[in-house]
Design an enzyme around this catalytic site. Sequence first.
Site, PDB file in Angstrom:
ATOM      1  N   ASP A   1      -2.042  10.897  -5.371  1.00 56.55           N
ATOM      2  CA  ASP A   1      -2.049  11.486  -5.650  1.00 56.55           C
ATOM      3  C   ASP A   1      -2.705  12.955  -4.982  1.00 56.55           C
ATOM      4  OD1 ASP A   1      -4.376   9.800  -5.076  1.00 56.55           O
ATOM      5  OD2 ASP A   1      -5.709  11.242  -6.023  1.00 56.55           O
TER       6      ASP A   1
ATOM      7  N   PHE B   1      -1.270  16.279   4.415  1.00 56.45           N
ATOM      8  CA  PHE B   1      -1.380  15.769   2.928  1.00 56.45           C
ATOM      9  C   PHE B   1      -0.872  15.585   2.013  1.00 56.45           C
ATOM     10  CE2 PHE B   1      -3.418  14.812  -1.046  1.00 56.45           C
ATOM     11  CZ  PHE B   1      -4.891  13.890  -0.964  1.00 56.45           C
TER      12      PHE B   1
ATOM     13  N   ASP C   1      -3.541   5.734   6.298  1.00 59.49           N
ATOM     14  CA  ASP C   1      -3.765   6.825   7.026  1.00 59.49           C
ATOM     15  C   ASP C   1      -5.098   6.567   8.188  1.00 59.49           C
ATOM     16  OD1 ASP C   1      -4.358   9.994   6.488  1.00 59.49           O
ATOM     17  OD2 ASP C   1      -6.792   9.872   5.480  1.00 59.49           O
TER      18      ASP C   1
ATOM     19  N   LYS D   1       0.341   6.662   8.413  1.00 65.28           N
ATOM     20  CA  LYS D   1      -0.083   8.322   9.999  1.00 65.28           C
ATOM     21  C   LYS D   1      -0.489   8.065  11.326  1.00 65.28           C
ATOM     22  CE  LYS D   1      -1.436  11.634   6.199  1.00 65.28           C
ATOM     23  NZ  LYS D   1      -2.945  12.359   5.308  1.00 65.28           N
TER      24      LYS D   1
ATOM     25  N   GLU E   1       0.674  -1.377  -0.335  1.00 62.00           N
ATOM     26  CA  GLU E   1       0.105   0.615   0.119  1.00 62.00           C
ATOM     27  C   GLU E   1       0.945   1.533  -0.395  1.00 62.00           C
ATOM     28  OE1 GLU E   1      -2.601   1.607  -0.687  1.00 62.00           O
ATOM     29  OE2 GLU E   1      -4.219   1.230   0.619  1.00 62.00           O
ATOM     30  N   ASP E   2       0.161   2.396  -0.799  1.00 59.92           N
ATOM     31  CA  ASP E   2       1.143   4.044  -0.599  1.00 59.92           C
ATOM     32  C   ASP E   2       1.268   4.283   1.152  1.00 59.92           C
ATOM     33  OD1 ASP E   2      -1.837   3.846  -0.656  1.00 59.92           O
ATOM     34  OD2 ASP E   2      -1.684   5.627  -1.886  1.00 59.92           O
TER      35      ASP E   2
ATOM     36  N   ARG F   1       0.694  11.845  -9.997  1.00 56.27           N
ATOM     37  CA  ARG F   1       1.815  10.556  -8.795  1.00 56.27           C
ATOM     38  C   ARG F   1       2.535   9.905  -8.813  1.00 56.27           C
ATOM     39  NH1 ARG F   1      -2.839   7.459  -7.198  1.00 56.27           N
ATOM     40  NH2 ARG F   1      -5.122   7.986  -8.151  1.00 56.27           N
TER      41      ARG F   1
END
Length: 178
Positions: free
Chosen positions: A160, A153, A104, A132, A100-101, A166
């Site tokens: 993105d 953010f 959150d 995070k 995963e990127d 990206r």
Amino acid sequence: MLEGILDHILIDETTLQRRVAELGQAVSADYQGKDLMLVCVLKGGVAFLTDLMRRITVPHEIDFMAISSYGGQRTESSGVVRILMDLHADIAGRHVLLVEDIVDSGRTIDYLLRALQARNPATLRVCTLLNKPCRRVVDVPLDYIGFDIPDDFVLGYGLDYDEKHRNLPFIGVLKQDG
Ligand code: IMP
Ligand code: MG
């Protein structure tokens, strides 16, 4: 193009690549002799996956899943997740590592872990580039974490803002009124 969008660079390209190499080493050591399948969550995870896999020295397969989360704003995920494109492979009995990127609230990963666990993989673990922790709503187990980051953010390296940026080779912080 980045003026008005980028506040500052949070993680530069060199730092990013060095950490990805370390994660690749750790994954390689842990999955020696195992039937490893990397599952990339599109679209955000794609830059991380392609760099990470080249740092993994054990044989493995890759597969992709595309999801969308509904109802959130542009900088917030709703946690209501829908699978837009499912895996091609059957993961039963296999060692699955979700790539995963960013985690959150944790809602997306929580949903994915439940959905994939129901298919009876041998093991199911999570490798996220960014985390995070201060934003967590759902407690999710993270096995590999690239960087813990503050409540900003971020964009770039797969992530993105409104579907763009990206392609940036670093992780940047979005300008507040950008
Ligand atoms: P969660 O469900 O709240 O954990 O959010 C996970 C998803 O929200 C990620 O896979 C991203 O697509 C998106 N997301 C969360 N934070 C950011 C961010 O700072 N920049 C870009 N996308 C983000
Ligand atoms: Mg994402």
